[in-house]
Design a protein around this motif. Sequence first.
Motif, PDB file in Angstrom:
ATOM      1  N   GLY A  21    -110.438 -64.511 -49.590  1.00  0.00           N
ATOM      2  CA  GLY A  21    -110.157 -65.217 -50.833  1.00  0.00           C
ATOM      3  C   GLY A  21    -110.346 -64.325 -52.045  1.00  0.00           C
ATOM      4  N   LEU A  22    -111.413 -63.539 -52.027  1.00  0.00           N
ATOM      5  CA  LEU A  22    -111.674 -62.615 -53.131  1.00  0.00           C
ATOM      6  C   LEU A  22    -110.573 -61.565 -53.236  1.00  0.00           C
ATOM      7  N   ASP A  23    -110.142 -61.017 -52.103  1.00  0.00           N
ATOM      8  CA  ASP A  23    -109.042 -60.040 -52.113  1.00  0.00           C
ATOM      9  C   ASP A  23    -107.768 -60.659 -52.683  1.00  0.00           C
ATOM     10  N   ALA A  24    -107.449 -61.894 -52.256  1.00  0.00           N
ATOM     11  CA  ALA A  24    -106.252 -62.579 -52.751  1.00  0.00           C
ATOM     12  C   ALA A  24    -106.364 -62.856 -54.244  1.00  0.00           C
ATOM     13  N   LEU A  25    -107.549 -63.251 -54.697  1.00  0.00           N
ATOM     14  CA  LEU A  25    -107.775 -63.524 -56.109  1.00  0.00           C
ATOM     15  C   LEU A  25    -107.567 -62.278 -56.956  1.00  0.00           C
ATOM     16  N   LEU A  26    -108.152 -61.173 -56.533  1.00  0.00           N
ATOM     17  CA  LEU A  26    -108.006 -59.929 -57.305  1.00  0.00           C
ATOM     18  C   LEU A  26    -106.552 -59.457 -57.328  1.00  0.00           C
ATOM     19  N   ALA A  27    -105.857 -59.577 -56.208  1.00  0.00           N
ATOM     20  CA  ALA A  27    -104.452 -59.171 -56.161  1.00  0.00           C
ATOM     21  C   ALA A  27    -103.591 -60.073 -57.050  1.00  0.00           C
ATOM     22  N   THR A  28    -103.861 -61.360 -57.020  1.00  0.00           N
ATOM     23  CA  THR A  28    -103.082 -62.311 -57.812  1.00  0.00           C
ATOM     24  C   THR A  28    -103.349 -62.155 -59.302  1.00  0.00           C
ATOM     25  N   SER A  29    -104.555 -61.750 -59.655  1.00  0.00           N
ATOM     26  CA  SER A  29    -104.892 -61.625 -61.075  1.00  0.00           C
ATOM     27  C   SER A  29    -104.022 -60.584 -61.783  1.00  0.00           C
ATOM     28  N   ALA A  30    -103.456 -59.666 -61.022  1.00  0.00           N
ATOM     29  CA  ALA A  30    -102.593 -58.640 -61.618  1.00  0.00           C
ATOM     30  C   ALA A  30    -101.250 -59.208 -62.058  1.00  0.00           C
ATOM     31  N   PRO A  35    -106.080 -67.253 -63.581  1.00  0.00           N
ATOM     32  CA  PRO A  35    -106.287 -68.042 -62.364  1.00  0.00           C
ATOM     33  C   PRO A  35    -107.608 -68.792 -62.455  1.00  0.00           C
ATOM     34  N   GLY A  36    -107.670 -69.949 -61.822  1.00  0.00           N
ATOM     35  CA  GLY A  36    -108.904 -70.732 -61.789  1.00  0.00           C
ATOM     36  C   GLY A  36    -109.662 -70.433 -60.513  1.00  0.00           C
ATOM     37  N   LYS A  66    -119.068 -60.213 -59.195  1.00  0.00           N
ATOM     38  CA  LYS A  66    -119.585 -59.874 -60.521  1.00  0.00           C
ATOM     39  C   LYS A  66    -118.518 -59.264 -61.428  1.00  0.00           C
ATOM     40  N   VAL A  67    -117.510 -58.616 -60.851  1.00  0.00           N
ATOM     41  CA  VAL A  67    -116.514 -57.912 -61.664  1.00  0.00           C
ATOM     42  C   VAL A  67    -115.339 -58.798 -62.091  1.00  0.00           C
ATOM     43  N   LEU A  68    -115.320 -60.050 -61.700  1.00  0.00           N
ATOM     44  CA  LEU A  68    -114.192 -60.914 -62.074  1.00  0.00           C
ATOM     45  C   LEU A  68    -113.936 -60.919 -63.586  1.00  0.00           C
ATOM     46  N   PRO A  69    -114.958 -60.965 -64.442  1.00  0.00           N
ATOM     47  CA  PRO A  69    -114.657 -60.904 -65.886  1.00  0.00           C
ATOM     48  C   PRO A  69    -113.944 -59.620 -66.303  1.00  0.00           C
TER      49      PRO A  69
END
Length: 120
Positions: A21-30, A35-36, A66-69
């Motif tokens: 999920g974290l990998d998908a979130l980081l990839a999608t954020s680009a 994203p919520g 921690k790096v999401l921001p």
Amino acid sequence: MKRIAFVFTQPPHGSSAGREGLDALLATSAVSDDPGVFFMGDGVLQLLAGQQPGVIYSRDYISTFKVLPLYDITSCWVCSDSLKACGLTPQGVELILPAAIEPADVLRTHLEQYDVVLTF
């Protein structure tokens, strides 16, 4: 562009759902704006400070939350009802990520604002 929500419902250990999920979130954020990120059920355990997954696993992905921001991912919520179900108090819990702690019904209202909901 469609708004995408990521819902973490699995505990951090015992499966690869959190890491995936974290990998998908980081990839999608680009490619997606704002994203919520929702932590519900046992997923609230993903954000607890003081975990030492390196003792169990050779790789620690939990600290990456921690790096999401830094990726401009700031819409994050934690379910207070889930924290209570895990024996934690919303006032006394230390999280590794800045997140709003809200009851499940408020999180459902926020989730309704998203076009796509991915659950991990």
